[in-house]
Scaffold this motif. Structure first.
Motif, PDB file in Angstrom:
ATOM      1  N   ALA A   1       0.836  -1.209   0.000  1.00 13.14           N
ATOM      2  CA  ALA A   1       0.000   0.000   0.000  1.00 13.14           C
ATOM      3  C   ALA A   1       0.865   1.251   0.000  1.00 13.14           C
ATOM      4  CB  ALA A   1      -0.924  -0.004   1.219  1.00 13.14           C
ATOM      5  N   TYR A   2       1.893   1.265   0.828  1.00 12.52           N
ATOM      6  CA  TYR A   2       2.793   2.422   0.912  1.00 12.52           C
ATOM      7  C   TYR A   2       3.466   2.681  -0.433  1.00 12.52           C
ATOM      8  CZ  TYR A   2       6.801   5.219   2.386  1.00 12.52           C
ATOM      9  OH  TYR A   2       7.760   6.198   2.504  1.00 12.52           O
ATOM     10  N   GLU A   3       4.003   1.632  -1.036  1.00 15.67           N
ATOM     11  CA  GLU A   3       4.662   1.797  -2.334  1.00 15.67           C
ATOM     12  C   GLU A   3       3.691   2.257  -3.404  1.00 15.67           C
ATOM     13  OE1 GLU A   3       7.689  -0.793  -3.801  1.00 15.67           O
ATOM     14  OE2 GLU A   3       7.924  -1.752  -1.841  1.00 15.67           O
ATOM     15  N   SER A   4       2.467   1.750  -3.382  1.00 21.61           N
ATOM     16  CA  SER A   4       1.455   2.170  -4.356  1.00 21.61           C
ATOM     17  C   SER A   4       1.101   3.639  -4.168  1.00 21.61           C
ATOM     18  CB  SER A   4       0.200   1.310  -4.216  1.00 21.61           C
ATOM     19  OG  SER A   4       0.473  -0.019  -4.563  1.00 21.61           O
ATOM     20  N   ILE A   5       0.978   4.066  -2.928  1.00 23.98           N
ATOM     21  CA  ILE A   5       0.682   5.476  -2.653  1.00 23.98           C
ATOM     22  C   ILE A   5       1.821   6.359  -3.144  1.00 23.98           C
ATOM     23  CG2 ILE A   5       0.420   7.192  -0.811  1.00 23.98           C
ATOM     24  CD1 ILE A   5      -1.227   5.028   0.718  1.00 23.98           C
ATOM     25  N   ILE A   6       3.047   5.965  -2.862  1.00 27.18           N
ATOM     26  CA  ILE A   6       4.213   6.731  -3.319  1.00 27.18           C
ATOM     27  C   ILE A   6       4.202   6.827  -4.848  1.00 27.18           C
ATOM     28  CG2 ILE A   6       6.745   6.748  -3.503  1.00 27.18           C
ATOM     29  CD1 ILE A   6       5.682   7.565  -0.728  1.00 27.18           C
ATOM     30  N   ALA A   7       3.952   5.707  -5.523  1.00 29.65           N
ATOM     31  CA  ALA A   7       3.921   5.711  -6.987  1.00 29.65           C
ATOM     32  C   ALA A   7       2.824   6.638  -7.503  1.00 29.65           C
ATOM     33  CB  ALA A   7       3.723   4.291  -7.511  1.00 29.65           C
ATOM     34  N   ASP A   8       1.658   6.584  -6.887  1.00 35.38           N
ATOM     35  CA  ASP A   8       0.566   7.472  -7.306  1.00 35.38           C
ATOM     36  C   ASP A   8       0.942   8.938  -7.097  1.00 35.38           C
ATOM     37  OD1 ASP A   8      -1.103   5.500  -8.203  1.00 35.38           O
ATOM     38  OD2 ASP A   8      -2.477   5.576  -6.499  1.00 35.38           O
ATOM     39  N   LEU A   9       1.546   9.242  -5.973  1.00 37.20           N
ATOM     40  CA  LEU A   9       1.925  10.629  -5.689  1.00 37.20           C
ATOM     41  C   LEU A   9       2.969  11.139  -6.680  1.00 37.20           C
ATOM     42  CD1 LEU A   9       2.082  10.603  -1.792  1.00 37.20           C
ATOM     43  CD2 LEU A   9       0.341  11.703  -3.228  1.00 37.20           C
TER      44      LEU A   9
END
Length: 104
Positions: free
Chosen positions: A58-66
């Motif tokens: 989830a953290y990595e996905s959020i970072i990628a989205d940001l």
């Protein structure tokens, strides 16, 4: 602090960030056709955080989205995301983020 306590902190912080992302439905137009839609991405993040405890994903996905979508986070949410990164001790598994990986 126990691992269980840290998990609760990480889950709470990630959910707070997710709630801010979900409120920015207008950014759905920025999601490329070859990946999940905005709605699907938000559902998947919620599943990773709340249902399966896959906080790293989830953290990595959020970072990628940001990095790819022009989301705006409040200062409070940005600090919460930073706290998660500090607890997890890495940014992402990508080679370009290796500098930020301080896990043993």
């Amino acid at each position: 602090m126990s691992e269980e306590q840290l998990d609760k902190i990480v889950q709470s912080r990630l959910m707070d960030v997710l709630q801010e992302l979900e409120m920015q439905k207008n950014l759905a137009v920025h999601y490329p056709e070859n990946r999940l839609s905005f709605r699907e991405q938000m559902e998947q993040l919620r599943e990773y955080i709340a249902d399966t405890g896959e906080y790293g994903i989830a953290y990595e996905s959020i970072i990628a989205d940001l990095e790819q979508i022009p989301f705006v986070l409040s200062g409070i949410a940005a600090v919460k995301l930073l706290e998660v990164g500090l607890i997890m001790r890495y940014k992402t598994e990508r080679p370009q983020d290796q500098t930020f990986d301080i896990r043993n």
